[in-house]
Design an enzyme around this catalytic site. Structure first.
Site, PDB file in Angstrom:
ATOM      1  CE  LYS A  75     124.507 -12.627  96.670  1.00 55.11           C
ATOM      2  NZ  LYS A  75     124.460 -12.561  95.189  1.00 55.11           N
ATOM      3  CB  SER A 151     127.802 -14.241  94.279  1.00 55.13           C
ATOM      4  OG  SER A 151     126.748 -13.355  93.948  1.00 55.13           O
ATOM      5  CB  SER A 175     125.109 -13.866  91.331  1.00 48.19           C
ATOM      6  OG  SER A 175     126.482 -13.687  91.103  1.00 48.19           O
TER       7      SER A 175
END
Length: 492
Positions: A75, A151, A175
């Site tokens: 990520k 996210s 997230s």
């Protein structure tokens, strides 16, 4: 190896092929890169392609570890890879290269994973959708007119689309679980302190943030938790680990559990009928598996909890934006308008107000603890509605023009009382009101893909456990996975 064969294995399965010599890591990477080239132009899940790095890792003669040779994406937020930028979903940081690996990136490398790119995230991970000024919108492979959530939206989209079997993620307000619920994946948020975010970060967001993965199989997540939960001597505190590896949970059925469930939003906002049906469907499945399931919920003021969460969240946004400006030489106006608003509101939070909001987190923790004194787990929807359409919560263009001059005048306190700010908070939380409780309380929680809507959209459900219940959650997830498999469900 052909793509259809590649897609038929989880990460551990691919690693087993490599270990037996049935396939070489370079071949796996080739398939992953080809799949990326095929689907990423449509889903926009990759923020930084690190192809040469991946080829170097895959070609190493000494590659080894439990995931040796498996293609992997990290990520683009707090997961630093030395020599590459960690953009955090924003343009100004794309030119700032990390000087060292974060602890978990190093652990992934030591496990033999072949990292060949970074995945998209909303700016600084601050939204439940993945849409930014810099990278545009990331799309859900199940319906590209809709979001994969946030996210960790880029990681979810990449795994759901079959680029990789598993990808790096993190969770500060949902997230990991929110994107998992959007895309038909399994996502576990570990409890506070079990996974270190070092060395750059210690107790991010008062311990609400933790790192992890999104995967297509429970055993991949369990094996990954064994890797990531190794104690870090530099971490703020130590927490207990189970006596046996997390991976063994997959082969050990859970005891018969007492599970309370609710599909009412703690904000008092509307919950879509499909989200209600997802929970009711999961409750029936659990009863068929021999568990006791009944309506019940912890007792607390959900609206006050949302306010207390956002008070801490905005204060953190102000600190994050200030640091980003300092390291990149940028101005606040170089960032997304939503980030500017959150930071402006955060700068207006007085220190006593911040500490009082955080102190009230204890009350929510006690309420959930009281609930777990009566029930083993708490079942809720993962989302309050099916995946949102792209742009559904986009900031109005007029606000993008009018707000920056106001923000420069230091009117954060005024902005916090405007309809725009209230709409921004609602956009962030009303569609995903169920996940923040586990972050605030530091309890482990997971999203399990048990339900698809009649339109074919995933709509996962959430389970929240007491402290130290990661092993139990994995046991239950594996039991559900056996009873209602999802691994072979692919978006068209």
């Amino acid at each position: 190896m052909k793509y259809d064969e590649y897609r038929g294995f989880d990460a551990l399965g691919l690693a087993e092929l490599v270990e037996r010599g049935d396939v070489h890591p370079t071949e796996l990477l080739r398939v992953a890169l080809e799949r990326c080239a095929e689907v990423d132009p449509e889903i926009n899940a990759i923020s930084l392609l690190m192809e040469l790095n991946g080829k170097e890792l895959a070609g190493r003669a000494d590659i080894r570890g439990p995931f040796a040779g498996v293609p992997f994406l990290i990520k683009d937020l707090a997961q630093d890879y030395a020599g590459y930028p960690t953009s955090g979903g924003t343009g100004p940081l794309r030119g700032v290269r990390a000087t060292r690996n974060s602890l978990n990136v190093q652990r992934w490398l030591d496990a033999g994973l072949v990292i060949f790119g970074k995945t998209t995230t909303p700016e600084f991970g601050a939204k439940a959708i993945t849409e930014t000024r810099t990278f545009g919108a990331t799309r859900n492979p199940w319906d590209t007119t809709r979001t994969p959530g946030g996210s960790s939206g880029g990681s979810a989209a990449a795994v759901a689309a079959g680029i990789v079997p598993m990808a790096g993620a993190s969770d500060g307000g949902g997230s990991i679980r929110i994107p998992a619920a959007h895309t038909g994946l399994f996502g576990l948020k570990a409890g506070r302190g079990l996974i270190s975010s070092g060395p750059e970060f210690g107790d991010s967001l008062f311990g609400a943030v933790t790192e992890g993965v999104l995967s297509r199989s429970v055993r991949d997540t369990a094996a990954m938790l064994d890797l990531l939960s190794v104690p870090d001597p530099g971490a703020p505190y130590a927490v207990s680990r189970p006596d046996q590896p997390f991976r063994t949970a997959v082969g050990t059925p859970p005891r018969r559990l007492r599970i309370g469930f609710s599909h009412e939003s703690p904000l008092g906002t509307k919950v879509h009928g499909e989200a209600v049906r997802a929970v009711e469907d999961a409750a029936r499945l659990l009863e068929e598996l021999g568990h006791t399931v009944e309506p019940a919920a912890p007792v607390f003021d959900g609206k006050q909890m949302a306010f207390d969460f956002m008070t801490v969240w905005t204060a953190n946004a102000a600190a994050v934006l200030s640091r980003a400006c300092a390291v990149s030489g940028s101005q606040p106006t170089d960032f997304d308008i939503d980030t500017q608003v959150l930071a402006a509101v955060g700068r207006a939070v007085a220190a006593p107000e911040l500490m009082a909001a955080h102190a009230r987190w204890n009350g929510y923790t006690r309420a959930l603890s009281d609930f777990h004194g009566r029930y083993d787990l708490f079942l809720t929807p993962g989302l309050a509605e099916p995946p949102l359409r792209i742009g559904q919560h986009r900031t109005p263009a007029l606000a993008d023009t009018l707000l920056p001059p106001l923000l420069r005048l230091g009117v954060g306190k005024v902005v916090s009382r405007t309809d725009f700010y209230r709409d921004l908070v609602t956009a962030n939380l009303s569609a995903v009101p169920f996940t923040q409780l586990a972050n605030i309380t530091g309890r482990p929680a997971m999203s399990v893909p048990t339900y698809w809507t009649p339109a074919g959209l995933p709509l996962g459900v959430q389970f929240v456990g007491p402290s130290g219940s990661e092993y139990l959650l994995l046991q239950l997830a594996a039991e559900i996975e056996t009873a209602r498999p999802w691994f072979d469900r692919h978006p068209a």
